[in-house]
Design a protein around this motif. Structure first.
Motif, mmCIF file in Angstrom:
data_model
loop_
_atom_site.group_PDB
_atom_site.id
_atom_site.type_symbol
_atom_site.label_atom_id
_atom_site.label_comp_id
_atom_site.label_asym_id
_atom_site.label_seq_id
_atom_site.Cartn_x
_atom_site.Cartn_y
_atom_site.Cartn_z
ATOM 1 N N UNK A 9 -78.741 21.280 -45.086
ATOM 2 C CA UNK A 9 -80.137 21.716 -45.077
ATOM 3 C C UNK A 9 -81.038 20.521 -44.783
ATOM 4 N N UNK A 10 -82.107 20.750 -44.020
ATOM 5 C CA UNK A 10 -83.106 19.716 -43.746
ATOM 6 C C UNK A 10 -84.464 20.143 -44.273
ATOM 7 N N UNK A 11 -85.212 19.155 -44.755
ATOM 8 C CA UNK A 11 -86.611 19.368 -45.155
ATOM 9 C C UNK A 11 -87.448 18.311 -44.453
ATOM 10 N N UNK A 12 -88.634 18.700 -44.006
ATOM 11 C CA UNK A 12 -89.477 17.759 -43.278
ATOM 12 C C UNK A 12 -90.914 17.831 -43.786
ATOM 13 N N UNK A 13 -91.592 16.680 -43.720
ATOM 14 C CA UNK A 13 -92.981 16.589 -44.172
ATOM 15 C C UNK A 13 -93.621 15.361 -43.547
ATOM 16 N N UNK A 14 -94.909 15.217 -43.739
ATOM 17 C CA UNK A 14 -95.623 14.059 -43.207
ATOM 18 C C UNK A 14 -95.292 12.780 -43.973
ATOM 19 N N UNK A 15 -94.917 12.926 -45.260
ATOM 20 C CA UNK A 15 -94.647 11.732 -46.071
ATOM 21 C C UNK A 15 -93.526 12.015 -47.061
ATOM 22 N N UNK A 16 -92.801 10.950 -47.422
ATOM 23 C CA UNK A 16 -91.776 11.006 -48.461
ATOM 24 C C UNK A 16 -92.277 10.239 -49.677
ATOM 25 N N UNK A 17 -92.031 10.801 -50.840
ATOM 26 C CA UNK A 17 -92.401 10.147 -52.098
ATOM 27 C C UNK A 17 -91.150 10.054 -52.955
ATOM 28 N N UNK A 18 -90.780 8.840 -53.332
ATOM 29 C CA UNK A 18 -89.554 8.624 -54.104
ATOM 30 C C UNK A 18 -89.897 8.351 -55.565
ATOM 31 N N UNK A 19 -89.379 9.182 -56.447
ATOM 32 C CA UNK A 19 -89.565 9.001 -57.890
ATOM 33 C C UNK A 19 -88.219 9.275 -58.553
ATOM 34 N N UNK A 20 -87.260 8.384 -58.282
ATOM 35 C CA UNK A 20 -85.879 8.683 -58.662
ATOM 36 C C UNK A 20 -85.180 7.543 -59.374
ATOM 37 N N UNK A 21 -85.907 6.704 -60.075
ATOM 38 C CA UNK A 21 -85.236 5.663 -60.842
ATOM 39 C C UNK A 21 -86.034 4.371 -60.914
ATOM 40 N N UNK A 22 -85.640 3.499 -61.866
ATOM 41 C CA UNK A 22 -86.333 2.234 -62.061
ATOM 42 C C UNK A 22 -85.307 1.139 -62.355
ATOM 43 N N UNK A 23 -85.716 -0.104 -62.121
ATOM 44 C CA UNK A 23 -84.870 -1.262 -62.407
ATOM 45 C C UNK A 23 -85.743 -2.354 -63.029
ATOM 46 N N UNK A 24 -85.174 -3.168 -63.945
ATOM 47 C CA UNK A 24 -85.962 -4.215 -64.606
ATOM 48 C C UNK A 24 -86.284 -5.360 -63.650
ATOM 49 N N UNK A 25 -87.412 -6.027 -63.874
ATOM 50 C CA UNK A 25 -87.832 -7.170 -63.071
ATOM 51 C C UNK A 25 -87.249 -8.444 -63.683
ATOM 52 N N UNK A 26 -86.069 -8.820 -63.234
ATOM 53 C CA UNK A 26 -85.353 -9.958 -63.827
ATOM 54 C C UNK A 26 -84.963 -11.025 -62.819
ATOM 55 N N UNK A 27 -85.034 -10.710 -61.530
ATOM 56 C CA UNK A 27 -84.434 -11.557 -60.510
ATOM 57 C C UNK A 27 -84.976 -12.986 -60.495
ATOM 58 N N UNK A 28 -86.250 -13.184 -60.733
ATOM 59 C CA UNK A 28 -86.862 -14.496 -60.576
ATOM 60 C C UNK A 28 -86.820 -15.345 -61.847
ATOM 61 N N UNK A 29 -86.265 -14.811 -62.930
ATOM 62 C CA UNK A 29 -86.334 -15.503 -64.219
ATOM 63 C C UNK A 29 -85.286 -16.598 -64.385
ATOM 64 N N UNK A 30 -84.232 -16.594 -63.554
ATOM 65 C CA UNK A 30 -83.146 -17.565 -63.705
ATOM 66 C C UNK A 30 -82.569 -17.494 -65.123
ATOM 67 N N UNK A 31 -82.204 -16.283 -65.535
ATOM 68 C CA UNK A 31 -81.756 -16.044 -66.906
ATOM 69 C C UNK A 31 -80.473 -16.795 -67.250
ATOM 70 N N UNK A 32 -79.664 -17.112 -66.250
ATOM 71 C CA UNK A 32 -78.428 -17.848 -66.510
ATOM 72 C C UNK A 32 -78.717 -19.208 -67.142
ATOM 73 N N UNK A 33 -79.812 -19.846 -66.717
ATOM 74 C CA UNK A 33 -80.148 -21.168 -67.266
ATOM 75 C C UNK A 33 -80.535 -21.084 -68.731
#
Length: 477
Positions: free
Chosen positions: A254-278
């Motif tokens: 099945x296909x669905x079409x529209x002028x715009x797509x809106x994604x509201x399907x999950x979240x992830x924590x903002x950790x990448x820049x913290x250098x948590x290993x150190x």
């Protein structure tokens, strides 16, 4: 190099509460934020979305005002005006979270991106800071599902959606959780053709099935097309339109079409820049690993809010911020208690959730589960207000102690707190029934549901207590 008792990384709700509480205890506190203090909730989350929800409700009320005997002609929705209301709302609230306010509380505020050099040292855009203890409160962000071609096709998250000055004629929403459905209803009420695609068999998968079913019926009646059990596989452009292709619940392409797509399907924590290993802080793709007191694997570092979960709500972030202040600065170790966490999906009408759903309760407690309902269509205040859609549903054990509660109706998010307090304090549903509630109010709906407990216990035909009471009344009279 500046030295502090406590560094707080991130100035969303959790970070702001932590910084203010720690400064109030006399600690030397530095608050580090790479963007704007106030975080997502203020600028791209709770505050702006609820302002739009209200604007859309007003538009819907005016459009249906004839049922109240109010003749309104030439009704025209104005999204630019609604967006102006949204921005004015943010401006009115943002001073509570401003750097100036926190500096007045004694907090040192640094704008920049923080990264750990060691467990007690941070680098903020090249400047070194030392902190005996640190609280990580960097929040989370929307993530897109792994759909072939989605990135190349282009889509909105809630951030781009709120930034849009004009609305498209049609939108496909990927995800039928609270965020997806709130936007779907708002856009529909502003004249957008909306299709919601959900992989799960039920919209609002975390909600009680009865509440989700009613929400689906209400949205469908307003013109939202809801498709459950749909697995999106590919996305591509076709001229000016965007297309999602996939498989339906019965295996059809099945296909669905529209002028715009809106994604509201999950979240992830903002950790990448913290250098948590150190810093010696362990984490996975979903969260920082922390114990019940919110302490991470580094003894002098704690995590709060969306970085640790388990609930990604502003009110749980607030709770965790309050908790961690004492745990970090005082010789106490309080554990986070998530036994009573109410939440609300801000559709119209609202959906409020507390504790177990009926299915969860029956799975965990078996035949001892009792369910007490009261329909908004029978509640005097709901009838006078023309707000008759919904119900109050309370789930208890055999003793009448609350296992869960679910309210669909106007101001459901406010009404749920009476039951939340009862659950937290171990107060049975019978006591809620016996408390005097003002008339005519929506809160009476909670009392009427609670009344069912006594009706069943005292007057039920098979109840031993009911049979004894009726016999006693006959003998006495």
């Amino acid at each position: 190099m500046e030295r502090f008792d406590l560094a707080v990384i991130g100035a969303g709700t959790a970070g702001l509460v932590t910084a203010a509480g720690a400064a109030g205890l006399g600690a030397r506190v530095v608050l580090i934020e790479r963007d704007r203090t106030g975080g997502e909730c203020l600028y791209t989350g709770c505050v702006p979305t609820k302002a739009l929800v209200k604007a859309a409700k007003v538009a819907h009320t005016v459009a249906t005002a004839g049922r109240f005997g109010v003749a309104v002609q030439g009704v025209r929705t104005d999204y630019a005006g609604a967006r102006a209301h949204m921005l004015a709302t943010i401006r009115q609230i943002e001073h509570h979270d401003s750097p100036e306010r926190f500096r007045s509380l004694g907090v040192t505020v640094h704008k920049g991106t923080a990264r750990f050099i060691s467990p007690t040292r941070l680098e903020v855009d090249g400047e070194l800071l030392a902190a005996n203890k640190t609280v990580i409160a960097t929040g989370s962000r929307s993530v897109a599902p792994p759909i072939e071609g989605l990135a190349a096709t282009g889509f909105w998250s809630h951030v781009e959606a709120l930034a849009a000055v004009r609305l498209p004629r049609s939108v496909i929403v990927l995800g039928a959780g609270p965020i997806g459905l709130e936007f779907a209803q708002v856009w529909t009420r502003f004249g957008v053709q909306v299709t919601v695609l959900e992989r799960a068999p039920q919209i609002l998968i975390r909600e009680d099935a009865e509440a989700a079913e009613m929400a689906g019926a209400i949205l469908a009646a307003e013109g939202v097309a809801l498709v459950t059990g749909f697995e999106a596989v590919r996305a591509h452009r076709d001229g000016t339109q965007k297309v999602i292709a996939g498989r339906t619940a019965d295996g059809r392409d099945q296909e669905y079409r529209a002028d715009e797509l809106f994604v509201a399907a999950g979240r992830a924590p903002n950790l990448e820049e913290l250098n948590l290993e150190a810093a010696g802080v362990a984490f996975d793709r979903r969260r920082i690993l922390a114990d019940a007191s919110l302490r991470t694997t580094a003894r002098n570092i704690w995590g709060v809010g969306d970085t640790v979960g388990p609930y990604l709500f502003t009110h749980t972030a607030n709770y965790q911020g309050r908790l961690v202040v004492g745990n970090a600065l005082l010789p106490v170790r309080r554990k986070a208690d998530y036994g009573v966490v109410p939440w609300t999906t801000f559709l119209d009408p609202e959906i409020a959730h507390l504790g177990l759903t009926e299915a969860e309760a029956r799975e965990q407690h078996g035949d001892g589960v009792k369910v007490f309902r009261y329909a908004m269509s029978d509640l005097d205040r709901a009838i006078t207000d023309g707000e008759e859609r919904g119900f109050v549903k309370v789930i208890t054990d055999q003793r009448g102690l609350i296992l869960g509660a679910h309210i669909v109706g106007p101001h459901a998010g406010d009404l749920i707190h009476e039951l939340a307090l009862a659950k937290r304090e171990g107060i049975g549903i019978g006591a809620v029934s016996q408390m005097i509630h003002a008339y005519p109010t929506l809160a009476e709906g909670v009392q009427r549901a609670a009344d069912q407990y006594w009706r069943e216990r005292l007057f039920g035909g098979t109840s031993p207590a009911g049979r004894w009471l009726k016999r006693a009344v006959r003998l006495f009279n």
